[in-house]
Write a protein that holds these residues in place. Sequence first.
Motif, PDB file in Angstrom:
ATOM      1  N   ARG A 106       0.869  -1.353   0.063  1.00 50.68           N
ATOM      2  CA  ARG A 106       0.044   0.006   0.122  1.00 50.68           C
ATOM      3  C   ARG A 106       0.790   1.261   0.240  1.00 50.68           C
ATOM      4  O   ARG A 106       0.645   2.381  -0.720  1.00 50.68           O
ATOM      5  N   VAL A 107       1.908   1.283   0.684  1.00 50.59           N
ATOM      6  CA  VAL A 107       2.704   2.600   0.945  1.00 50.59           C
ATOM      7  C   VAL A 107       3.803   2.451   0.042  1.00 50.59           C
ATOM      8  O   VAL A 107       4.534   3.580  -0.069  1.00 50.59           O
ATOM      9  N   GLY A 108       4.605   1.395  -0.068  1.00 54.49           N
ATOM     10  CA  GLY A 108       5.556   1.373  -0.827  1.00 54.49           C
ATOM     11  C   GLY A 108       7.058   1.236  -0.303  1.00 54.49           C
ATOM     12  O   GLY A 108       8.135   1.113  -0.515  1.00 54.49           O
ATOM     13  N   GLU A 109       6.933   1.536   1.213  1.00 49.06           N
ATOM     14  CA  GLU A 109       8.182   1.284   2.110  1.00 49.06           C
ATOM     15  C   GLU A 109       7.499   0.745   3.624  1.00 49.06           C
ATOM     16  O   GLU A 109       6.457   1.076   3.687  1.00 49.06           O
ATOM     17  N   CYS A 110       8.544   0.196   4.150  1.00 48.60           N
ATOM     18  CA  CYS A 110       8.145  -0.394   5.451  1.00 48.60           C
ATOM     19  C   CYS A 110       9.454  -0.669   6.527  1.00 48.60           C
ATOM     20  O   CYS A 110      10.536  -1.000   5.909  1.00 48.60           O
ATOM     21  N   MET A 111       9.270  -0.289   7.768  1.00 45.73           N
ATOM     22  CA  MET A 111      10.369  -0.433   8.518  1.00 45.73           C
ATOM     23  C   MET A 111       9.750  -1.154   9.826  1.00 45.73           C
ATOM     24  O   MET A 111       8.788  -0.580  10.413  1.00 45.73           O
ATOM     25  N   LEU A 112      10.443  -2.201  10.059  1.00 42.89           N
ATOM     26  CA  LEU A 112       9.946  -2.946  11.193  1.00 42.89           C
ATOM     27  C   LEU A 112      11.384  -3.712  11.832  1.00 42.89           C
ATOM     28  O   LEU A 112      12.086  -3.783  11.186  1.00 42.89           O
ATOM     29  N   SER A 113      11.072  -4.093  13.224  1.00 45.29           N
ATOM     30  CA  SER A 113      12.333  -4.979  13.419  1.00 45.29           C
ATOM     31  C   SER A 113      12.197  -6.212  13.248  1.00 45.29           C
ATOM     32  O   SER A 113      11.227  -6.897  13.144  1.00 45.29           O
ATOM     33  N   PHE A 114      13.237  -6.970  13.269  1.00 42.27           N
ATOM     34  CA  PHE A 114      13.459  -8.453  13.035  1.00 42.27           C
ATOM     35  C   PHE A 114      12.695  -9.259  14.145  1.00 42.27           C
ATOM     36  O   PHE A 114      12.849  -8.811  15.324  1.00 42.27           O
ATOM     37  N   PRO A 115      11.780 -10.036  13.756  1.00 45.09           N
ATOM     38  CA  PRO A 115      10.916 -10.591  14.827  1.00 45.09           C
ATOM     39  C   PRO A 115      11.591 -11.551  15.752  1.00 45.09           C
ATOM     40  O   PRO A 115      11.266 -11.653  16.842  1.00 45.09           O
ATOM     41  N   GLY A 116      12.775 -11.886  15.271  1.00 43.62           N
ATOM     42  CA  GLY A 116      13.591 -12.659  16.200  1.00 43.62           C
ATOM     43  C   GLY A 116      13.133 -14.207  16.714  1.00 43.62           C
ATOM     44  O   GLY A 116      12.295 -14.709  15.988  1.00 43.62           O
TER      45      GLY A 116
END
Length: 417
Positions: free
Chosen positions: A104-114
């Motif tokens: 939808r937005v074309g970019e995403c930042m998240l932390s590695f789920p581990g």
Amino acid sequence: MQKLVINGEKRLCGELKVQGAKNSALPLLAACMLVNGETRLTNCPRLSDVFAAVRILGCLGCKCSVSGDSVTVSAQQPCGCCVPEELMREMRSSIVFLGAVLGRVGECMLSFPGGCELGPRPIDMHLFALRKMGAVITEQHGELMCSCPVGLHGADITLPFPSVGATENIILAAALADGDTIIKNAAREPEITDLANFLLRCGARISGAGSDTITVRGVQSLHGCEYSVMPDRIAACTYLTAAAITGGEITLTGAEASDLDSFLKVLELSGCSVYTYSDRIFLSGTPTLRPVGMVRTMPYPGFPTDAQALATALLTQARGTSVIVETIFENRFHHVSELVRMGANIRVEGKVAIIEGVKDLYGANVMAADLRGGAALVLAGLAAQGTTTVSNIRLIDRGYEEIEKALASLGADIERK
Ligand code: UD1
């Protein structure tokens, strides 16, 4: 910290409506991010994981409201692309937002789920697939930075294993991508079909969900709809087992029996009588449970790994030896040491649990180490002589809406303290 206190040896009898599926509600909520409009999900279970998903949607600029079992999401103008680390930690499955946010937005930042209680939970298949669809993903200090400089495009993707989460992420990313995406060796779990049915209702073009090859033809935009979340397969297995382990009788309404085939077969092998109807399942237990030979957890339509701990608890009460092989997760026998404290005779060798049935279980203080393992301890407590106290029940609450009320309505002596 809250505990469940159970006085066992009560025969459970009655009728219960099964809750909506947690494992479907989460990808459906992520899918709402793709919709240019308002979506209303009904039959949403009221669980901490669902509320975490709603908070994630809020961080992404969606307007959400929760009322009873319905969640309304308005994603006309999503303005965020960052899933905060604490929400990623709270719910490992928030990785399913990656495909939707990128789409939808074309970019995403998240932390590695581990990792988690079940052992390492890698996301290599998710990342491989999204990269094949044009995503540029960099990993730094536990953070994932994802963008698609020229948008997402369709791709031919063969999964090395039918991962549920990876299949969901690819479907979500492909729904608005340019061109056709073909997923081979896709997961066939009913939650995948539920996600596809929801997206179809919103105007997506998807075929093959429920089979091992799924095709998604990207569309320009999706519109809102109202959709009822499918019934929870594993909650259904849990309450059926509660009746089975106490030699009781249950009518489970709102359950989809065909989704539970492999589990119902094990219940029948153990000596229970099971009758299925279009909208309900009736189970009548037996005073003498039988062993069931060997059960292997497998991707759907095989025996679900999420029901492995439940079956282990049941089979501690069978007259003979049963064997359970866990093939999906590396470390999914944490409940065994606690069941042994209650008098069970179980030996674990690697991925295999050998369960020698015992005549009696005894109440003890035990601790939930994961969601389904915790539910298995509650089941054992229902059958055990005396009082069982299960602690760390926030893990159980992740998957069950007020489990103590559901079981008490069937005649269990159980209290939250
Ligand atoms: C989902 C369910 C979970 C269930 C599991 C298997 C949700 C929220 N959770 O989890 O309850 O136990 O399916 O039915 O729906 N794997 C990799 N690389 C990847 C992805 C997965 O190696 O990129 C491995 C996992 O470590 C695991 C196996 O594949 O050993 C199955 O995982 P997967 O089907 O992806 O499970 P989840 O989607 O995480």
